[in-house]
Design an enzyme around this catalytic site. Structure first.
Site, PDB file in Angstrom:
ATOM      1  CE1 TYR A   1      -3.947  -2.693   5.644  1.00  0.00           C
ATOM      2  CE2 TYR A   1      -3.403  -0.392   5.235  1.00  0.00           C
ATOM      3  CZ  TYR A   1      -3.719  -1.647   4.761  1.00  0.00           C
ATOM      4  OH  TYR A   1      -3.802  -1.865   3.408  1.00  0.00           O
TER       5      TYR A   1
ATOM      6  CE  LYS B   1      -1.454  -4.263   3.310  1.00  0.00           C
ATOM      7  NZ  LYS B   1      -1.790  -5.607   2.831  1.00  0.00           N
TER       8      LYS B   1
ATOM      9  CB  SER C   1      -0.854  -0.021   1.272  1.00  0.00           C
ATOM     10  OG  SER C   1      -1.419   1.244   1.519  1.00  0.00           O
TER      11      SER C   1
HETATM   12  P1  NAD Z   1     -11.112  -6.962   1.116  1.00  0.00           P
HETATM   13  O1  NAD Z   1     -11.349  -6.965   2.584  1.00  0.00           O
HETATM   14  O2  NAD Z   1     -12.260  -6.687   0.229  1.00  0.00           O
HETATM   15  O3  NAD Z   1     -10.451  -8.344   0.667  1.00  0.00           O
HETATM   16  C1  NAD Z   1      -9.618  -9.101   1.515  1.00  0.00           C
HETATM   17  C2  NAD Z   1     -10.149 -10.521   1.523  1.00  0.00           C
HETATM   18  O4  NAD Z   1      -9.309 -11.329   2.346  1.00  0.00           O
HETATM   19  C3  NAD Z   1     -11.571 -10.648   2.093  1.00  0.00           C
HETATM   20  O5  NAD Z   1     -12.374 -11.350   1.170  1.00  0.00           O
HETATM   21  C4  NAD Z   1     -11.394 -11.415   3.407  1.00  0.00           C
HETATM   22  O6  NAD Z   1     -12.508 -12.232   3.673  1.00  0.00           O
HETATM   23  C5  NAD Z   1     -10.128 -12.200   3.135  1.00  0.00           C
HETATM   24  N1  NAD Z   1      -9.325 -12.555   4.316  1.00  0.00           N
HETATM   25  C6  NAD Z   1      -8.886 -11.725   5.307  1.00  0.00           C
HETATM   26  N2  NAD Z   1      -8.132 -12.416   6.184  1.00  0.00           N
HETATM   27  C7  NAD Z   1      -8.075 -13.690   5.741  1.00  0.00           C
HETATM   28  C8  NAD Z   1      -7.454 -14.876   6.220  1.00  0.00           C
HETATM   29  N3  NAD Z   1      -6.724 -14.879   7.322  1.00  0.00           N
HETATM   30  N4  NAD Z   1      -7.615 -16.014   5.498  1.00  0.00           N
HETATM   31  C9  NAD Z   1      -8.365 -16.031   4.383  1.00  0.00           C
HETATM   32  N5  NAD Z   1      -8.974 -14.945   3.878  1.00  0.00           N
HETATM   33  C10 NAD Z   1      -8.832 -13.786   4.559  1.00  0.00           C
HETATM   34  O7  NAD Z   1      -9.927  -5.924   0.844  1.00  0.00           O
HETATM   35  P2  NAD Z   1      -9.383  -5.331  -0.528  1.00  0.00           P
HETATM   36  O8  NAD Z   1      -9.745  -3.890  -0.583  1.00  0.00           O
HETATM   37  O9  NAD Z   1      -9.726  -6.205  -1.663  1.00  0.00           O
HETATM   38  O10 NAD Z   1      -7.816  -5.383  -0.227  1.00  0.00           O
HETATM   39  C11 NAD Z   1      -7.028  -6.488  -0.629  1.00  0.00           C
HETATM   40  C12 NAD Z   1      -5.599  -6.264  -0.171  1.00  0.00           C
HETATM   41  O11 NAD Z   1      -5.119  -5.029  -0.698  1.00  0.00           O
HETATM   42  C13 NAD Z   1      -5.432  -6.167   1.343  1.00  0.00           C
HETATM   43  O12 NAD Z   1      -4.243  -6.815   1.699  1.00  0.00           O
HETATM   44  C14 NAD Z   1      -5.325  -4.679   1.589  1.00  0.00           C
HETATM   45  O13 NAD Z   1      -4.590  -4.380   2.738  1.00  0.00           O
HETATM   46  C15 NAD Z   1      -4.599  -4.215   0.329  1.00  0.00           C
HETATM   47  N6  NAD Z   1      -4.835  -2.799   0.014  1.00  0.00           N
HETATM   48  C16 NAD Z   1      -6.126  -2.349  -0.126  1.00  0.00           C
HETATM   49  C17 NAD Z   1      -6.346  -0.998  -0.389  1.00  0.00           C
HETATM   50  C18 NAD Z   1      -7.762  -0.467  -0.506  1.00  0.00           C
HETATM   51  O14 NAD Z   1      -7.931   0.745  -0.394  1.00  0.00           O
HETATM   52  N7  NAD Z   1      -8.772  -1.297  -0.769  1.00  0.00           N
HETATM   53  C19 NAD Z   1      -5.262  -0.114  -0.519  1.00  0.00           C
HETATM   54  C20 NAD Z   1      -3.967  -0.608  -0.388  1.00  0.00           C
HETATM   55  C21 NAD Z   1      -3.761  -1.967  -0.131  1.00  0.00           C
HETATM   56  N1  UFG Z   2     -12.294  11.803   3.385  1.00  0.00           N
HETATM   57  C1  UFG Z   2     -13.302  12.676   3.712  1.00  0.00           C
HETATM   58  N2  UFG Z   2     -14.445  12.151   4.226  1.00  0.00           N
HETATM   59  C2  UFG Z   2     -14.654  10.822   4.422  1.00  0.00           C
HETATM   60  C3  UFG Z   2     -13.605   9.939   4.082  1.00  0.00           C
HETATM   61  C4  UFG Z   2     -12.442  10.469   3.568  1.00  0.00           C
HETATM   62  O1  UFG Z   2     -13.169  13.889   3.547  1.00  0.00           O
HETATM   63  O2  UFG Z   2     -15.716  10.427   4.909  1.00  0.00           O
HETATM   64  C5  UFG Z   2     -11.051  12.351   2.784  1.00  0.00           C
HETATM   65  C6  UFG Z   2      -9.788  12.027   3.575  1.00  0.00           C
HETATM   66  O3  UFG Z   2      -9.559  13.020   4.549  1.00  0.00           O
HETATM   67  C7  UFG Z   2      -8.738  12.014   2.462  1.00  0.00           C
HETATM   68  C8  UFG Z   2      -9.508  11.500   1.236  1.00  0.00           C
HETATM   69  O4  UFG Z   2     -10.891  11.729   1.539  1.00  0.00           O
HETATM   70  O5  UFG Z   2      -8.302  13.323   2.188  1.00  0.00           O
HETATM   71  C9  UFG Z   2      -9.301  10.012   0.973  1.00  0.00           C
HETATM   72  O6  UFG Z   2      -9.595   9.288   2.174  1.00  0.00           O
HETATM   73  P1  UFG Z   2      -9.748   7.687   2.178  1.00  0.00           P
HETATM   74  O7  UFG Z   2     -10.090   7.298   3.570  1.00  0.00           O
HETATM   75  O8  UFG Z   2     -10.653   7.263   1.085  1.00  0.00           O
HETATM   76  O9  UFG Z   2      -8.291   7.184   1.770  1.00  0.00           O
HETATM   77  P2  UFG Z   2      -6.891   7.416   2.504  1.00  0.00           P
HETATM   78  O10 UFG Z   2      -5.958   7.954   1.476  1.00  0.00           O
HETATM   79  O11 UFG Z   2      -7.007   8.179   3.747  1.00  0.00           O
HETATM   80  O12 UFG Z   2      -6.527   5.929   2.929  1.00  0.00           O
HETATM   81  C10 UFG Z   2      -6.265   4.942   1.947  1.00  0.00           C
HETATM   82  C11 UFG Z   2      -6.557   3.546   2.496  1.00  0.00           C
HETATM   83  C12 UFG Z   2      -5.616   3.228   3.625  1.00  0.00           C
HETATM   84  C13 UFG Z   2      -4.198   3.444   3.203  1.00  0.00           C
HETATM   85  C14 UFG Z   2      -4.013   4.848   2.663  1.00  0.00           C
HETATM   86  C15 UFG Z   2      -2.640   5.094   2.143  1.00  0.00           C
HETATM   87  O13 UFG Z   2      -7.876   3.472   2.978  1.00  0.00           O
HETATM   88  O14 UFG Z   2      -5.757   1.859   3.946  1.00  0.00           O
HETATM   89  O15 UFG Z   2      -4.939   5.049   1.573  1.00  0.00           O
HETATM   90  O16 UFG Z   2      -2.396   4.268   1.075  1.00  0.00           O
HETATM   91  F1  UFG Z   2      -3.404   3.271   4.281  1.00  0.00           F
END
Ligand code: NAD
Ligand code: UFG
Length: 338
Positions: free
Chosen positions: A148, A152, A124
């Protein structure tokens, strides 16, 4: 030979599974459904005409994971499984360290046992911490401000150490920026439980009438309009980034690190405006104080992925807003029926 996708029933995993199936790959999903629905499998079948193999297991259970490697012929792993909510990780750090770190250690152990040494890992942009200026480049130092983020940073380090100990491994660490949007069919998308933490799912729930108004966290940042700037990336573009990374680790054994972002920042107010114009829906909002831990600006330098993977984003903010609304309006309760 199959690609094993951990967390393949989740948001980014399900979109990646669709693209893998579309390109003719065999896919095995392992997911404990802790943050996803079994109905995703039907939707994947509707989109692609194919149903991936599915095992509902927790990947920290080595016996059950070993059973999957015993039964299936796995050539590489894309590892999405994990918890991802920053706030929750602050409240329940042990749960986060346990689920994210321990399960990855089990996965590495079982992969080693079966001589499967190719892995694409979901990292991330959070690993850039709060002190690096955007545009963020892969060589910058990493750090974290919450459990979190630490999972990572640590998992990146663990995977680098695995490679140092055994250069037969080939590893891609993909640093996602802000994934939003949904498959253009509207059949799969993001399905947050409870009150969404992230901006786009919150906007979508205001649009559908589940929430009255959006709180905009601060309008006094040093940005174009005072609101926070992020690098939003369409989840389907992100899925293709994984396909490219998979090709890369198959051709060269190394630890490859890539930003997956567009390289362009968008403010909160710009995102709201685009959503309103694209979908012809008003999004009521109010300005509230800044959210603790937020940075003003976060966007990628996306050159490395372009140069080495021949990958770049293709979809616009308007596409992301349209596809999010298409998914949300067709599935007001996500995968739940009512
Ligand atoms: P998500 O929660 O939709 O998907 C994760 C999946 O993993 C879920 O289906 C959950 O049931 C499964 N899971 C969790 N723990 C498990 C375990 N121990 N065994 C088996 N299954 C398990 O999340 P996502 O948004 O698809 O994110 C996927 C990956 O990308 C995560 O590692 C997350 O940290 C990373 N990531 C997500 C974002 C974002 O904004 N969505 C940003 C950066 C990184
Ligand atoms: N924001 C609002 N109102 C809301 C939610 C968010 O104004 O209800 C704003 C935040 O302050 C930020 C922007 O919208 O300026 C984006 O916020 P998000 O929560 O959508 O995303 P972030 O960038 O804060 O966080 C995301 C992931 C985290 C990750 C981070 C850095 O959710 O898991 O990017 O990669 F750690």
């Amino acid at each position: 030979m199959s690609i094993l996708v951990t967390g393949g029933a989740g948001y980014i995993g399900s979109h990646t599974v669709v693209e893998l199936l579309n390109m003719g790959k065999d896919v095995v999903i392992v997911d404990n459904l802790s943050n996803s629905s079994i109905l995703v499998l039907d939707r994947i079948k509707e989109i692609t005409g194919k149903r991936p193999e599915f095992y509902q297991i927790d990947i920290s259970n080595k016996e059950l994971l070993r059973n999957v490697f015993e039964k299936e012929k796995i050539e590489a792993v894309i590892h999405f499984a994990g918890f991802k909510a920053v706030d929750e990780s602050v409240k329940y750090p042990v749960m986060y360290y346990e689920n994210n770190i321990m399960s990855t250690l089990s996965l590495i152990e079982i992969m080693t046992e079966y001589d499967v040494k190719k892995i694409v890992f979901s990292s991330s942009a959070t690993v850039y911490g709060i002190n690096n200026p955007s545009p963020l480049v892969e060589e910058m130092p990493t750090s974290a401000t919450n459990p979190y983020g630490y999972t990572k940073v640590m998992l990146e380090q663990i995977l680098k150490d695995v490679y140092v100990a055994d250069s037969d491994w080939s590893i891609a660490l993909l640093r996602y920026f802000n994934p939003i949007g949904a498959h253009e069919s509207g059949m799969i998308g993001e399905n947050p439980l409870g009150i969404p933490n992230n901006l786009m799912p919150f906007i979508a729930q205001v649009a559908i009438g589940k929430r009255q108004e959006l709180s905009v966290f601060g309008n006094d940042y040093d940005t174009v309009d005072g609101t926070g700037v992020r690098d939003y990336i369409h989840v389907v573009d992100l899925a293709f980034g994984h396909i490219k990374a998979l090709e890369k680790i198959s051709e060269s054994k190394k630890v490859h690190i890539y930003n997956l972002g567009s390289g362009v920042g968008t403010s909160v107010l710009e995102l709201i405006k685009t959503f309103e114009v694209e979908n012809k829906i008003q999004i009521p909002y109010k300005i509230v104080p800044r959210r603790a831990g937020d940075v003003a600006i976060c966007f990628a330098n996306a050159d490395k992925a372009l140069n080495e993977l021949n990958w770049k984003t293709t979809k616009t903010i308007a596409d992301m807003c349209r596809d999010t609304w298409n998914w949300q309006s067709k599935n007001p309760n996500g995968y739940r029926q009512s």
